[in-house]
Design a protein around this motif. Sequence first.
Motif: not given
Length: 611
Positions: A230-240, A387-388, A431-436
Motif C-alpha cells: 500500500d502507499v504509506n507516508s512519513f514526515r522527513a527528519p530535520y536539521s533545526s 538539535l540532538i 547543541p545537545w548530545i544524547v548517548a544511549m
Amino acid sequence: GAMCAQKLPVVTTRTMAMHWLCFAVVMAAVPTSALLYDVLEPNRVAPAGCTCTPWAQTNATVQSWFRNASVLASAGAMCAQPALAPGLSCSADAPTGHYPMRCGLDPKGAGGAGDFCICSESNEAGVCVPQPGFPEQINLQLASTNSVAVSFVTFEGDRTTTDAADPPVAMFGSDADNLNLTITGVTHIYETPARDRTYSMHFVLFSSLADRARYFYKVKSGGPDGVWSDVNSFRAPYSSGSTKIAIFGDMGAYSWNNMANLKEDCADGDAADLVVHMGDHSYNIGGSDDRRGDGYMNSYSRVLKSCPWFPTVGNHEFYDGDKLRRYLNQTYGVEMAETTRATGADGASTATSPLGYLLSAGNHHAAGTHGSTPSGTSRFFSSDFGLIHLIGLDLNMYNGVDTCGDACRTEQLAWLEKDLAAANANRKNVPWIVAMSHFPLYCSNCPNMNTRLALDAGWSAEQCEFEGHSATCNPSGFPPDNLPPSATKWTPSAMIDDFEPIFLKHGVDIYATGHIHDYEVTYPIKMNNPVQKNLTNPMATVHLITGNGGPPTPSVIADPKNWSLTHSSVYSYTIMEATNSTHLSWKQISNLDGSVIDTQVVVQDSHGPFL
C-alpha cells in the motif's frame, strides 16, 4: 498546587495545549488508544489444512482477545493478532499488579508466534503464513538529518542469493497520487536457524529530503513474485528547530506495550518525530523460529512505516539460537542502502557467526552512512536529528552476551572519541548530545561496582526478567557452564572506567538506557557521586533509565541511591524535546492511559566539556 522549580513553555498534554512545565507530576489528557492494538493481516493466509473461521463466529473467549470491538467487527476471516490473545497477554500472577504479566521469554499460546486464525477443522489456532512476494514488516530507519532507509521483508521460496538485475524498488514522491520517482535498493538474504524459511530483507534509501516535508511511497521486491505494498507516508527528519523523540527500551510483544501510544504520538508530529528503541526487541525476536519476531515487527510496522526509528541492540537480540544475526540484518539498511546503491554490491552473507557476519557486512558497508563519523557497523553508530546528536552504543560485550569481546570494545571506544570530537565541533548547530545503549552505567538496581556482571543472576539471567532483574532472583542452571573467561571479567566499574571519562571529556548531556525495567533519573554524576542536586547547568552527564516500554515484568527499586532524582516502576516511556540550545525537557508517559507521571527539564547555558 505544585510550585514550578523552573518555567518553560512546552506542550505538557497529549492534546497540544500550551502549559508551563513544572517539576511535578502532571496528569495528561487520556488518549483515544493506549497499549498494544489489534492487528489484521489481510496479506497473510491460513496454514495448509486450515480454513479460517470468521472471528465473529468464534466463541466468546476468543472474541474477548480483541481489545477493540470495531476491529473484531471488521476482521472477517482474516489472519490477526488480537492484542489480548494468549502469548501476548498472560495470567495476573505478578505481585506488582501493574498489568497481567509473566508470559515467559518465548511465550506460548495462540498469539505467541504472530498472527493466526481459528481453524474450522480443529477449532484450534493455526499460525498464518506469508504469501510469496507480499511486503511486510515495513519500517523506516533514520540515516541522517535528510535521509531515511525503508526496510521490508518478503518471502520468496528458497531464494538464497540476490540478483543485482532485479533489485527491490520504491515509488516515491510528495503527492500520494503521483509517485514520480523510482528508487532501487539492495537485498539481504536471511535463513532461520532451523533452516526452514528464507527471508529476503530489502533496503531502499530516500535521500535529499526537505526538512519536515511529507512524502509518500510504496515498495516491492524485485523478484518475480513481487507485489506492491500500500502507499504509506512519513514526515522527513530535520536539521533545526524544536526536536521531539520518543525514547525507551525493553518493549516486547505483550498486550501492555506502548505501540498504540507511539502510533498516536507520531501521527501528526504532536509528540514525536522519531522513535528511539534502546534494545530488547520482542522477547525474543528469534522465538518460535523467528515467527515471534515476525509478529512483533508486523505489529510495530503500524508505527514505523510512518515514523522513522533509531534502534540499538540489547541482550534479547542474542538468544534463541539467533544470536545477533536477525537484528543485524534488519538494521543494516542505513549503511547498506547508500553504499551498495553506488557499488551494485550484493547484500548476501555466508557468515555463520555474529562476528563473521559483522566482519563481512562491515567490509560490504565500509563507508557506512551514519553521522559525520561512519562506523561501518550497526552495533554502534550516530546521527544528528534536529538539535540532538544521537549516539547508539553496544555494551553487550561487558555483560556476557557478545562473543566479540575486546576487539569490539577497543574499536567502539576509538570510534566514540572521534564521533564526539566531531559532534563537539558542531555544537553551534546541534547543541545537545544524547548517548544511549541498552545497559546503564548507573542505576539504583545496578549491581555493586565490583560484581562480575555476567555472573550476576539478577542482572544477567534470562529467567530473572520475570522478576524485573531482582537482586534476589536465583534461577537454577545459572551461570551457564560455557561462558568464556573473557565474558566474565567485566564489572560495572569497568564500564564506567571506559565510558565516563569520554562522556565528561566531550560533555555528553544525557546517557539514556534500558535493561532495568523502570524509569529513573539521576542528578549529574561523576565517579559514583552526584556533583550537584539539580539539572540546571549540569557539570556532569545526567543518566536516564527508561526501560519499561513493555517488558515481561517491571523492576522495583528498594533502595534509591543518593544520586537518584526520581523513579517509577509503572510501564512507561519517555517523550523528549529539545526546545532550543539551552532547554531540553522530557515527560514520562504511562502506557496504560497516556498520563504524564513525571516531567524534567535540563538547562544548559554553555555546552562543552565537563571540566
